[in-house]
Design a protein around this motif. Structure first.
Motif, PDB file in Angstrom:
ATOM      1  N   PHE A 284       0.818  -1.194   0.000  1.00 35.44           N
ATOM      2  CA  PHE A 284       0.000   0.000   0.000  1.00 35.44           C
ATOM      3  C   PHE A 284       0.862   1.260   0.000  1.00 35.44           C
ATOM      4  N   ARG A 285       1.972   1.148   0.686  1.00 33.49           N
ATOM      5  CA  ARG A 285       2.940   2.228   0.763  1.00 33.49           C
ATOM      6  C   ARG A 285       3.437   2.612  -0.628  1.00 33.49           C
ATOM      7  N   GLU A 286       3.767   1.607  -1.407  1.00 35.39           N
ATOM      8  CA  GLU A 286       4.266   1.840  -2.746  1.00 35.39           C
ATOM      9  C   GLU A 286       3.200   2.521  -3.599  1.00 35.39           C
ATOM     10  N   HIS A 287       1.969   2.039  -3.431  1.00 36.09           N
ATOM     11  CA  HIS A 287       0.855   2.604  -4.176  1.00 36.09           C
ATOM     12  C   HIS A 287       0.641   4.080  -3.813  1.00 36.09           C
ATOM     13  N   MET A 288       0.648   4.380  -2.507  1.00 31.05           N
ATOM     14  CA  MET A 288       0.433   5.763  -2.059  1.00 31.05           C
ATOM     15  C   MET A 288       1.608   6.657  -2.478  1.00 31.05           C
ATOM     16  N   ALA A 289       2.801   6.082  -2.493  1.00 27.74           N
ATOM     17  CA  ALA A 289       3.974   6.854  -2.913  1.00 27.74           C
ATOM     18  C   ALA A 289       3.798   7.298  -4.365  1.00 27.74           C
ATOM     19  N   GLU A 290       3.357   6.392  -5.197  1.00 26.40           N
ATOM     20  CA  GLU A 290       3.107   6.733  -6.601  1.00 26.40           C
ATOM     21  C   GLU A 290       2.031   7.801  -6.717  1.00 26.40           C
ATOM     22  N   GLU A 291       0.999   7.627  -5.885  1.00 31.06           N
ATOM     23  CA  GLU A 291      -0.111   8.581  -5.943  1.00 31.06           C
ATOM     24  C   GLU A 291       0.313   9.979  -5.493  1.00 31.06           C
ATOM     25  N   LEU A 292       1.118  10.031  -4.445  1.00 29.43           N
ATOM     26  CA  LEU A 292       1.604  11.326  -3.946  1.00 29.43           C
ATOM     27  C   LEU A 292       2.454  12.024  -4.999  1.00 29.43           C
TER      28      LEU A 292
ATOM     29  N   ASP B 114      13.824   5.993   4.310  1.00 29.30           N
ATOM     30  CA  ASP B 114      13.844   4.902   3.345  1.00 29.30           C
ATOM     31  C   ASP B 114      14.523   5.371   2.056  1.00 29.30           C
ATOM     32  N   GLN B 115      15.728   4.862   1.812  1.00 23.27           N
ATOM     33  CA  GLN B 115      16.501   5.343   0.659  1.00 23.27           C
ATOM     34  C   GLN B 115      15.807   5.036  -0.665  1.00 23.27           C
ATOM     35  N   LEU B 116      15.089   3.910  -0.724  1.00 26.40           N
ATOM     36  CA  LEU B 116      14.411   3.577  -1.978  1.00 26.40           C
ATOM     37  C   LEU B 116      13.294   4.572  -2.271  1.00 26.40           C
ATOM     38  N   GLU B 117      12.531   4.894  -1.219  1.00 25.10           N
ATOM     39  CA  GLU B 117      11.450   5.867  -1.354  1.00 25.10           C
ATOM     40  C   GLU B 117      12.020   7.209  -1.828  1.00 25.10           C
ATOM     41  N   ALA B 118      13.142   7.597  -1.235  1.00 25.79           N
ATOM     42  CA  ALA B 118      13.761   8.871  -1.606  1.00 25.79           C
ATOM     43  C   ALA B 118      14.214   8.865  -3.060  1.00 25.79           C
ATOM     44  N   MET B 119      14.825   7.763  -3.481  1.00 24.69           N
ATOM     45  CA  MET B 119      15.321   7.669  -4.855  1.00 24.69           C
ATOM     46  C   MET B 119      14.166   7.666  -5.848  1.00 24.69           C
TER      47      MET B 119
END
Ligand SMILES: Nc1ncnc2c1ncn2[C@@H]1O[C@H](COP(=O)(O)OP(=O)(O)OP(=O)(O)O)[C@@H](O)[C@H]1O
Ligand SMILES: [Mg+2]
Length: 365
Positions: free
Chosen positions: A168-176, A193-198
């Motif tokens: 869900f995190r990945e999905h919301m990250a894309e949405e944001l 989270d380095q991946l989220e940042a990248m």
């Protein structure tokens, strides 16, 4: 829309220094990441920009105006917290309208704004529903709606997805990120989270122990880490570090590692003493006649690639190679490092010595 500039900002809590002399600029419309391990000062930095915490020294500019003495309420910033608190007794429309109604905005104007926000967030169908029955994602969208309805100059988000499960995190990250691209408002986003940042960021500031280690675009930070800390914090598996006693002159482009000459990008600074060669796992190749040798101690299969651990004279080295390549444990192989991609650090200070790609990169002094 806003440009935010942080200049020599420092924050002390009693005898403890949480942020040491930070300097960086967030350009108008950027999706900007504050990245670093727990306790490094991300939240404190964000709270100072928002006006929720006073810097001990230094200056903060929003659109060129020094805002040090301006309270949070006058900085025109929307803070999105990790815990999205909604008013449970109100429906979605009322929750989103609330910041405007409490400002005294006229009814028609409020309706128009709410309709606009609902369209952007694709929650038109939820407007008359009570928030109590909403799914986690929909609640998050409503909370975002309440933040964006004011049309602030900038959005500040402190680990907004921290409490969500991975998928869900990945999905919301894309949405944001998509929401940001539709609205174009400056967004400052805190994560460890380095991946989220990248994945999400236009630019990243990497912090450690209150120090800005590096500031730049994701690829710049990945390819040309300014410090050993950044090099090991970003990328998985981490960059390999080979410590050795050696020397390099200014402009020099090779070092001697265990009697083997290794080419590196040209050095910006000369150094003699303890050096650290930095090699990303994907830049290690096996070549029978390569003079630098390692013995295979472990093989981890990951689908398309495999991570091979080799013991060398300078410690363990991990290589990411194609799974199609046959590797046997205990086998002795020659290791070839891709010269253009290597990093070289002063082992003591951890600072990078080579210059390529590092122009404009802020290595903390
Ligand atoms: N009000 C305070 N009084 C004293 N120390 C504080 C205060 N706020 C933060 N600190 C300390 O300052 C340091 C930085 O805290 P901060 O919350 O900015 O870190 P962070 O990078 O956001 O970490 P996390 O990822 O855990 O949220 C920590 O060591 C913290 O304990
Ligand atoms: Mg924090």
């Amino acid at each position: 829309m806003a440009q935010i500039r942080i200049q020599n900002v420092r924050k002390e809590f009693g005898a403890f220094t949480a942020v040491r002399s930070s300097t960086f600029t967030i350009e108008d419309g950027e999706f900007f990441m504050l990245l670093g391990p727990s306790g490094c000062g991300k939240t404190t930095t964000l709270r100072m920009m928002a006006g929720l915490e006073l810097p001990t020294s230094g200056e903060i500019f929003i659109d060129g105006e020094e805002v040090g003495m301006k309270p949070a309420s006058q900085r025109d910033i929307a803070f999105v917290f990790q815990m999205f608190a909604l008013y449970p007794h109100m429906n979605v429309r009322k929750n989103i309208s609330y910041p405007l109604v409490s400002q005294g905005m006229k009814r028609e104007a409020v309706s128009a704004r709410v309709a606009d926000v609902a369209r952007i967030l694709r929650i038109e169908h939820l407007l008359d529903k009570p928030v109590g029955g909403l799914s986690g994602g929909d609640r998050q969208r409503v909370a975002l709606g309440r933040a964006i309805v004011r049309r602030p100059k900038a959005f500040f988000m402190d680990e907004p997805l921290g409490a969500l499960d991975a998928e869900f995190r990945e999905h919301m990250a894309e949405e944001l990120r998509a929401l940001h691209d539709r609205m174009g408002a400056t967004t400052v986003y805190v994560t460890h989270d380095q991946l989220e940042a990248m994945q999400m960021g236009d630019k990243i500031v990497v912090m450690n122990h209150g120090v800005v280690e590096q500031f730049g675009k994701p690829q710049q930070i990945y390819d040309w880490p300014a410090t050993k800390f950044v090099a090991q914090f970003i990328g998985s598996p981490s960059m390999n570090f080979l410590d050795f006693e050696g020397m390099i002159g200014i402009g020099g482009d090779s070092v001697e590692l265990g009697g083997v000459k290794v080419h590196v990008p040209a050095a910006r600074e000369g150094r003699a003493g303890r050096l650290t060669l930095g090699v990303r796992p994907e830049h290690v190749a096996f070549r029978d006649d390569a003079p630098y040798r390692g013995r295979v101690s472990a093989v981890e299969y990951l689908g398309t690639t495999q991570i091979v651990t080799l013991s060398t004279e300078h410690g363990d080295v991990k290589a990411r190679i194609s799974s199609g390549q046959a590797v046997r444990e205990e086998e002795l192989v020659g290791l070839d490092f891709d010269a253009r991609t290597l990093s070289l650090f002063d082992a003591e200070s951890g600072k990078v010595l080579i210059s390529e790609g590092n122009e404009g990169v802020l290595a903390h002094g």
